[in-house]
Design a protein around this motif. Structure first.
Motif, PDB file in Angstrom:
ATOM      1  N   LYS A  43     -43.416 -15.769 -35.154  1.00 19.91           N
ATOM      2  CA  LYS A  43     -42.216 -15.226 -35.974  1.00 19.91           C
ATOM      3  C   LYS A  43     -41.291 -16.310 -36.257  1.00 19.91           C
ATOM      4  O   LYS A  43     -40.758 -16.591 -36.979  1.00 19.91           O
ATOM      5  N   ALA A  44     -41.385 -17.649 -35.318  1.00 17.44           N
ATOM      6  CA  ALA A  44     -40.734 -18.849 -35.576  1.00 17.44           C
ATOM      7  C   ALA A  44     -41.649 -19.993 -35.338  1.00 17.44           C
ATOM      8  O   ALA A  44     -42.213 -19.998 -34.223  1.00 17.44           O
ATOM      9  N   MET A  45     -41.381 -21.151 -36.012  1.00 16.21           N
ATOM     10  CA  MET A  45     -42.087 -22.241 -35.392  1.00 16.21           C
ATOM     11  C   MET A  45     -41.563 -22.834 -34.280  1.00 16.21           C
ATOM     12  O   MET A  45     -40.167 -22.808 -34.042  1.00 16.21           O
ATOM     13  N   ASP A  46     -42.299 -23.377 -33.144  1.00 13.79           N
ATOM     14  CA  ASP A  46     -41.650 -24.098 -32.132  1.00 13.79           C
ATOM     15  C   ASP A  46     -41.868 -25.588 -32.073  1.00 13.79           C
ATOM     16  O   ASP A  46     -41.540 -26.289 -30.994  1.00 13.79           O
ATOM     17  N   HIS A  47     -42.271 -26.090 -33.224  1.00  7.45           N
ATOM     18  CA  HIS A  47     -42.184 -27.285 -33.445  1.00  7.45           C
ATOM     19  C   HIS A  47     -42.370 -27.555 -34.923  1.00  7.45           C
ATOM     20  O   HIS A  47     -42.277 -26.918 -35.918  1.00  7.45           O
ATOM     21  N   SER A  48     -42.172 -28.990 -35.372  1.00  5.96           N
ATOM     22  CA  SER A  48     -42.281 -29.301 -36.919  1.00  5.96           C
ATOM     23  C   SER A  48     -43.467 -30.075 -37.241  1.00  5.96           C
ATOM     24  O   SER A  48     -44.317 -30.646 -36.376  1.00  5.96           O
ATOM     25  N   ILE A  49     -44.057 -30.063 -38.601  1.00  3.78           N
ATOM     26  CA  ILE A  49     -45.156 -30.596 -39.008  1.00  3.78           C
ATOM     27  C   ILE A  49     -44.499 -31.607 -40.314  1.00  3.78           C
ATOM     28  O   ILE A  49     -44.106 -31.096 -41.303  1.00  3.78           O
ATOM     29  N   ALA A  50     -44.735 -32.864 -40.230  1.00  2.11           N
ATOM     30  CA  ALA A  50     -44.270 -33.764 -41.095  1.00  2.11           C
ATOM     31  C   ALA A  50     -45.269 -34.534 -41.714  1.00  2.11           C
ATOM     32  O   ALA A  50     -46.300 -35.012 -41.071  1.00  2.11           O
ATOM     33  N   ALA A  51     -44.976 -35.169 -43.102  1.00  2.02           N
ATOM     34  CA  ALA A  51     -45.861 -35.827 -43.767  1.00  2.02           C
ATOM     35  C   ALA A  51     -45.930 -37.442 -43.227  1.00  2.02           C
ATOM     36  O   ALA A  51     -44.648 -38.020 -43.040  1.00  2.02           O
ATOM     37  N   ILE A  52     -46.699 -37.984 -42.657  1.00  2.00           N
ATOM     38  CA  ILE A  52     -46.913 -39.456 -42.205  1.00  2.00           C
ATOM     39  C   ILE A  52     -46.783 -40.324 -43.422  1.00  2.00           C
ATOM     40  O   ILE A  52     -46.399 -41.405 -43.788  1.00  2.00           O
ATOM     41  N   THR A  53     -47.508 -39.800 -44.638  1.00  2.00           N
ATOM     42  CA  THR A  53     -48.004 -40.764 -45.674  1.00  2.00           C
ATOM     43  C   THR A  53     -47.642 -39.705 -46.798  1.00  2.00           C
ATOM     44  O   THR A  53     -47.395 -38.578 -46.768  1.00  2.00           O
ATOM     45  N   PRO A  54     -47.619 -40.118 -48.303  1.00  2.00           N
ATOM     46  CA  PRO A  54     -47.840 -39.348 -49.142  1.00  2.00           C
ATOM     47  C   PRO A  54     -48.648 -38.298 -48.825  1.00  2.00           C
ATOM     48  O   PRO A  54     -49.957 -38.498 -48.483  1.00  2.00           O
TER      49      PRO A  54
END
Length: 242
Positions: free
Chosen positions: A90-101
């Motif tokens: 139902k909800a993310m317990d972490h984030s996912i981010a771009a390290i590069t383009p």
């Protein structure tokens, strides 16, 4: 070909048919998004509605403490799914981010489940991918808890080199290594000065050279010994002679 790296990875476990490969490529090519370095694919607390396939570039899974400190929990390279069944939450317990383009393909749950239903070999290979992801997470826990700084950085270099080799992103024993010293420190629980000293020691060993966004492997067997690295947790056969 948005799905080529995922196809290479899954084919290494379960020999895929041309129909299997075509179905993956068709699904992966429908909706591809590009984002800048440092942007989140999805943030903690958001409702995950899709499966995200890394097409080009690198990303990371992370959590941030209230005072701004960041812990990187895993790295994603082309061909990785971030994450396979996350849409059931139902909800993310972490984030996912771009390290590069970054380029990533958005896969809907319905499309993804249809792919598994219609292509049993793909489904079996995806379960393998899920189990390997969990195995890598366990190995990272061992690294943070037990390995020295030199062992930890060497271990990370071995792992990423072999993961990139599996999907065809190693050439002449070299591969991209876009991680900053801060990225490495946040993944391994080391300060940036400690990472800097450790990278120098690692490069001075003559087994590997990391710099300017490139990892050049010189002696993989020796580096594995230095790192106390056993590739069995990746559950794949590798040809170390290349």
């Amino acid at each position: 070909m948005s799905g080529k790296f995922l196809i290479r990875k899954l084919d290494a476990f379960s020999s895929l048919s041309k129909d299997d490969e075509a179905a993956i490529e068709q699904l992966a090519s429908k909706r591809v998004i590009e984002i800048r370095r440092g942007r989140d694919i999805i943030s903690e607390g958001e409702d995950p509605r899709t499966v995200n396939l890394i097409v080009q570039g690198w990303a990371c899974r992370y959590k941030t403490l209230e005072d701004g400190r960041r812990q990187i929990l895993s790295f994603f390279v082309p061909g990785d799914l971030a994450d396979l069944h996350v849409y059931v939450l139902k909800a993310m317990d972490h984030s996912i981010a771009a390290i590069t383009p970054l380029q990533y393909a958005i896969l809907s749950p319905a499309e993804f489940e249809k792919l598994g239903d219609e292509h049993p070999r793909v489904l079996r290979a995806l379960w393998w991918e899920t189990l390997v992801t969990a195995s890598i997470q366990r190995e990272w826990l061992v690294t943070v808890g037990q390995r020295s700084a030199l062992e930890s950085v060497a271990h990370l270099a071995c792992e990423l080199y072999l993961r990139l080799k599996l999907v065809g992103l190693v050439e002449s024993k070299s591969c991209a290594f876009p991680l900053t010293q801060s990225d490495i420190g946040d993944a391994l629980g080391l300060t940036q000065p400690h990472v800097s000293r450790t990278l120098k020691e690692l490069n001075d060993s003559g087994y590997v050279h990391i710099g300017r966004g490139v990892l050049k492997m010189i002696d993989l067997a020796a580096l594995q010994k230095m790192a106390a690295f056993n590739a069995n947790y990746l559950h794949q056969q590798y040809d170390d002679a290349e």
